[in-house]
Write a protein that holds these residues in place. Structure first.
Motif, short mmCIF file in Angstrom:
data_model
loop_
_atom_site.label_atom_id
_atom_site.label_comp_id
_atom_site.label_asym_id
_atom_site.label_seq_id
_atom_site.Cartn_x
_atom_site.Cartn_y
_atom_site.Cartn_z
N GLU A 270 0.83 -1.21 0.00
CA GLU A 270 0.00 0.00 0.00
C GLU A 270 0.87 1.26 0.00
OE1 GLU A 270 -3.45 2.12 2.79
OE2 GLU A 270 -2.86 0.01 3.13
N LEU A 271 1.93 1.22 0.82
CA LEU A 271 2.84 2.38 0.87
C LEU A 271 3.59 2.57 -0.45
CD1 LEU A 271 4.30 2.03 4.48
CD2 LEU A 271 2.66 3.73 3.66
N ILE A 272 3.92 1.46 -1.13
CA ILE A 272 4.57 1.56 -2.44
C ILE A 272 3.66 2.27 -3.44
CG2 ILE A 272 5.36 0.19 -4.42
CD1 ILE A 272 6.45 -1.87 -2.44
N SER A 273 2.37 1.94 -3.38
CA SER A 273 1.39 2.59 -4.27
C SER A 273 1.34 4.09 -4.00
CB SER A 273 0.01 1.95 -4.07
OG SER A 273 -0.95 2.62 -4.86
N LYS A 274 1.33 4.47 -2.70
CA LYS A 274 1.32 5.88 -2.36
C LYS A 274 2.60 6.57 -2.81
CE LYS A 274 -1.76 5.55 1.66
NZ LYS A 274 -1.89 5.77 3.13
N ALA A 275 3.74 5.88 -2.69
CA ALA A 275 5.02 6.45 -3.12
C ALA A 275 5.01 6.69 -4.62
CB ALA A 275 6.17 5.54 -2.72
N ARG A 276 4.40 5.74 -5.37
CA ARG A 276 4.32 5.91 -6.81
C ARG A 276 3.46 7.13 -7.16
NH1 ARG A 276 1.99 1.53 -7.91
NH2 ARG A 276 3.86 0.25 -8.16
#
Length: 422
Positions: A270-276
């Motif tokens: 989920e955090l990777i998606s936000k970082a993207r």
């Protein structure tokens, strides 16, 4: 070709008539008012009336400068000395204003121009419509118009032709054709000659013009430095509050992801998606920031295409006509682009226009941009207005800004920047 020359002759005839009326009505009236006001100075009344009258004279001269640029591409500089910023108010300020205007050499050039304009200027411009009307009247004689004239007053003389029969009416019509041919060749020259005479009367001497240019460039250089410093602060603020903040947040998210990748893969994903998402938003903000500094289309395709792209993004219907044989230096193109952008913004926000026309041309060593809208009018170059900022921006390149915006419209903003194309 003949039709074009005939149209130009008629247009120049109408322009000559307008100029003659302006000279015979406006110049004579203002000259008389100025002389009377100056005569009233010794008794104190003229101290209060003279600044107002001279302001009207300057407005009259400025209108002629605008027509010279619009009708004949003749540039006439505006040589008036600026009033000091600490000019006092009240009676003392009025006396000081009157004194400053009378000490300005441009005031006396205006007076000399009024005298020439209402005599030689008016006579010269009346010739243009006179040739057209006299030629048309000569042709009308061939329709039988000469008969009632001859019956009422006897032989009618058309120039040097005595008209009293169909044969002489034919000769008069032939002479009328000659007048029209002369008008096709002479009328545009007469109008241009009028504006050149106006420039000779109103333009300052070479030494004074150089002095003004030095003063103007010195002032605009300071303005340019201030504007550059303000622009750098804006860029720094936008980077700090926008892209930089998102990149910092993205770095923190990546650190958290690194700690969670083994313990909680779902949350890490989920955090990777936000970082993207943050990286995409930061990239968009950086692109917008770069576009605000120097639009990519301006660098890649030149001013003409950049202006067309700008017109497509304008919410008001905008027509663009570009006639450029090359490209100017990058700083000149950038200044012209952002000045035009500001003019369009003003037209959309304040003019209430339904349509805008942009003409981009190059002539006589200058890049010329004319922006016309059908809005409510009333625009002026004043302290704190957007047009003042545009004037300062153009002044950095020794450019000029002229505004014609009567109440009710239309508004025409003309910008000129001396430059070379390559």
């Amino acid at each position: 070709m003949m039709a074009v020359k005939a149209r130009d002759a008629v247009v120049a005839g109408v322009q000559g008539l307008v100029l003659a009326l302006m000279a015979l009505i406006g110049s004579i009236t203002l000259f008389v008012l100025t002389v009377v006001s100056l005569c009233l100075i010794p008794i104190g009344v003229g101290v209060f009336t003279t600044p107002t009258v001279l302001a009207l004279v300057r407005a009259h001269a400025h209108q002629r400068r605008l027509l010279a640029a619009r009708w004949a591409s003749v540039r006439i500089p505006v040589p008036y000395r600026a009033f000091p910023r600490d000019l006092r108010t009240g009676v003392t300020g009025q006396v000081e204003r009157c004194t400053l205007m009378l000490k300005d050499p441009a005031t006396w050039r205006d007076m000399r121009w009024l005298l020439v304009d209402m005599t030689a200027g008016a006579v010269g411009t009346l010739v243009a419509p006179g040739l057209v009307l006299d030629g048309i009247f000569g042709l009308l004689l061939l329709t039988g118009l000469w008969k009632p004239i001859v019956e009422a007053d006897g032989t009618y003389w058309y120039a040097f032709v005595p008209v009293d029969s169909w044969t002489t009416a034919g000769l008069a019509a032939a002479l009328g054709v000659i007048w029209l041919v002369v008008a096709m060749n002479a009328n545009p020259v007469l109008v241009r000659s009028h504006f050149r005479l106006t420039r000779a009367m109103l333009a300052p001497g070479h030494a004074r013009e150089l002095e003004q240019r030095i003063d103007r460039l010195t002032e605009t250089r300071h303005d340019a430095l201030d504007s550059s410093a303000a622009e750098l602060r804006r860029i720094e603020r936008d980077l700090h509050d926008g892209a930089q903040a998102r990149l910092v947040a993205m770095g923190m998210n990546l650190g958290t992801i690194e700690a969670l990748i083994e313990k909680d893969p779902a949350q890490a994903k989920e955090l990777i998606s936000k970082a993207r998402e943050s990286s995409a938003e930061a990239l968009t903000e950086l692109r917008d920031l770069v576009r605000g500094i120097h639009p990519p289309v301006l660098a890649e395709r030149g001013l003409g295409d950049a202006v067309k792209a700008l017109a497509l993004r304008t919410p008001v219907e905008t027509e663009v006509d570009v006639e450029l044989s090359g490209r100017a230096d990058a700083p000149v193109e950038s200044a012209a682009y952002f000045a035009l952008s500001e003019v369009l913004t003003n037209a959309v926000k304040h003019a209430g226009a339904d349509r805008i026309w942009i003409d981009l041309t190059y002539a006589d060593g200058s890049l010329r941009i004319a922006v016309t809208d059908d809005g409510r009018g009333g625009a002026s170059i004043g302290s704190g207005s957007g047009l003042s900022g545009i004037e300062r921006r153009l002044g950095t390149f020794d450019g000029v800004l002229a505004v014609s915006s009567p109440a009710g419209g239309p508004t025409m903003v003309t910008m000129e920047i001396p430059c070379a194309l390559f």
